[in-house]
Motif scaffolding. Structure first.
Motif, PDB file in Angstrom:
ATOM      1  N   ARG A  63       9.479 -88.142  33.857  1.00  0.00           N
ATOM      2  CA  ARG A  63      10.063 -87.023  34.613  1.00  0.00           C
ATOM      3  C   ARG A  63       9.561 -86.993  36.059  1.00  0.00           C
ATOM      4  N   GLY A  64       8.741 -87.989  36.420  1.00  0.00           N
ATOM      5  CA  GLY A  64       8.232 -88.053  37.784  1.00  0.00           C
ATOM      6  C   GLY A  64       6.996 -87.199  38.023  1.00  0.00           C
ATOM      7  N   ILE A  65       6.309 -86.818  36.950  1.00  0.00           N
ATOM      8  CA  ILE A  65       5.088 -86.013  37.060  1.00  0.00           C
ATOM      9  C   ILE A  65       3.923 -86.879  36.599  1.00  0.00           C
ATOM     10  N   PHE A  66       2.937 -87.024  37.481  1.00  0.00           N
ATOM     11  CA  PHE A  66       1.806 -87.906  37.229  1.00  0.00           C
ATOM     12  C   PHE A  66       0.541 -87.065  37.176  1.00  0.00           C
ATOM     13  N   ARG A  67      -0.234 -87.249  36.092  1.00  0.00           N
ATOM     14  CA  ARG A  67      -1.430 -86.419  35.891  1.00  0.00           C
ATOM     15  C   ARG A  67      -2.636 -87.288  35.566  1.00  0.00           C
ATOM     16  N   CYS A  68      -3.794 -86.751  35.932  1.00  0.00           N
ATOM     17  CA  CYS A  68      -5.058 -87.369  35.570  1.00  0.00           C
ATOM     18  C   CYS A  68      -5.991 -86.252  35.131  1.00  0.00           C
ATOM     19  N   VAL A  69      -6.776 -86.520  34.094  1.00  0.00           N
ATOM     20  CA  VAL A  69      -7.669 -85.502  33.535  1.00  0.00           C
ATOM     21  C   VAL A  69      -9.092 -86.056  33.488  1.00  0.00           C
ATOM     22  N   TRP A  70     -10.020 -85.298  34.068  1.00  0.00           N
ATOM     23  CA  TRP A  70     -11.448 -85.578  33.980  1.00  0.00           C
ATOM     24  C   TRP A  70     -12.042 -84.502  33.095  1.00  0.00           C
ATOM     25  N   THR A  71     -12.750 -84.894  32.045  1.00  0.00           N
ATOM     26  CA  THR A  71     -13.415 -83.918  31.193  1.00  0.00           C
ATOM     27  C   THR A  71     -14.892 -83.863  31.582  1.00  0.00           C
ATOM     28  N   HIS A  72     -15.466 -82.664  31.449  1.00  0.00           N
ATOM     29  CA  HIS A  72     -16.875 -82.462  31.759  1.00  0.00           C
ATOM     30  C   HIS A  72     -17.413 -81.427  30.777  1.00  0.00           C
ATOM     31  N   PRO A  73     -18.727 -81.257  30.709  1.00  0.00           N
ATOM     32  CA  PRO A  73     -19.304 -80.363  29.701  1.00  0.00           C
ATOM     33  C   PRO A  73     -18.744 -78.934  29.696  1.00  0.00           C
TER      34      PRO A  73
END
Length: 184
Positions: A63-73
């Motif tokens: 759909r043209g949506i780009f995501r990145c996820v960083w997890t932290h405590p």
């Protein structure tokens, strides 16, 4: 989770609306964007010690949506971008804020303290609000939206709302500066 008769949490509802708004730009064939390249792990770890390297979330790439996820405590940082921006950053941040505002309080959006971030990209705005149900802020929220040229990026890090507001705004501004340097 059911909240006052609503089968979907306002966070999920607001995020869905925000994603739908961003998806409206996807009428062109989407060229892949490496959303995880817009922030380094070191930049995220500076604000969120113990953050793991960013992981692409490819669920909406078609759909043209780009995501990145960083997890932290303490939670996660989510970066979201598309091909081109259809709305100004101030409008987009209001869309994201729907995820933490009480939908039954029509006046809640008027209480948002949207902060302009001069000198960051072509335009950048941030909002940091702690949950304050009497004012219509249903849950913590912290978002920055930065635009450079035709590209616009949102970074959501709701856990920042638990920090001092000035500190949280500085963190969001630093993240937005880092993103803006990498935008074409």
């Amino acid at each position: 989770m059911e909240t006052e008769g609503f089968p979907m949490s306002t966070t999920r509802f607001g995020l869905l609306l925000g994603l739908a708004a961003m998806a409206s730009t996807a009428h062109v064939v989407a060229q892949p964007v490496d959303a995880c390249a817009l922030l380094s792990t070191a930049e995220v770890q500076q604000a969120f010690p113990g953050a793991a390297p960013g992981q692409p979330d490819r669920a909406l790439e078609k759909r043209g949506i780009f995501r990145c996820v960083w997890t932290h405590p303490a939670g996660r940082v989510v970066l979201i971008t598309g091909q081109a921006a259809d709305e100004p950053p101030r409008d987009e941040i209001r869309t994201w804020a729907m995820g933490f505002l009480d939908p039954m309080r029509e006046d809640a959006a008027n209480r948002l303290r949207i902060q302009a971030l001069p000198g960051v990209g072509d335009e950048a705005v941030a909002v940091v609000e702690r949950a304050d149900p009497p004012k219509g802020i249903a849950r913590d929220g912290a978002v920055v939206v930065v635009r450079r040229g035709q590209r616009q990026v949102s970074v959501l890090a709701f856990e920042l709302a638990r920090r001092d507001r000035a500190e949280a705004l500085n963190v969001l501004a630093d993240l937005a500066r880092a993103v803006a340097r990498r935008l074409p």
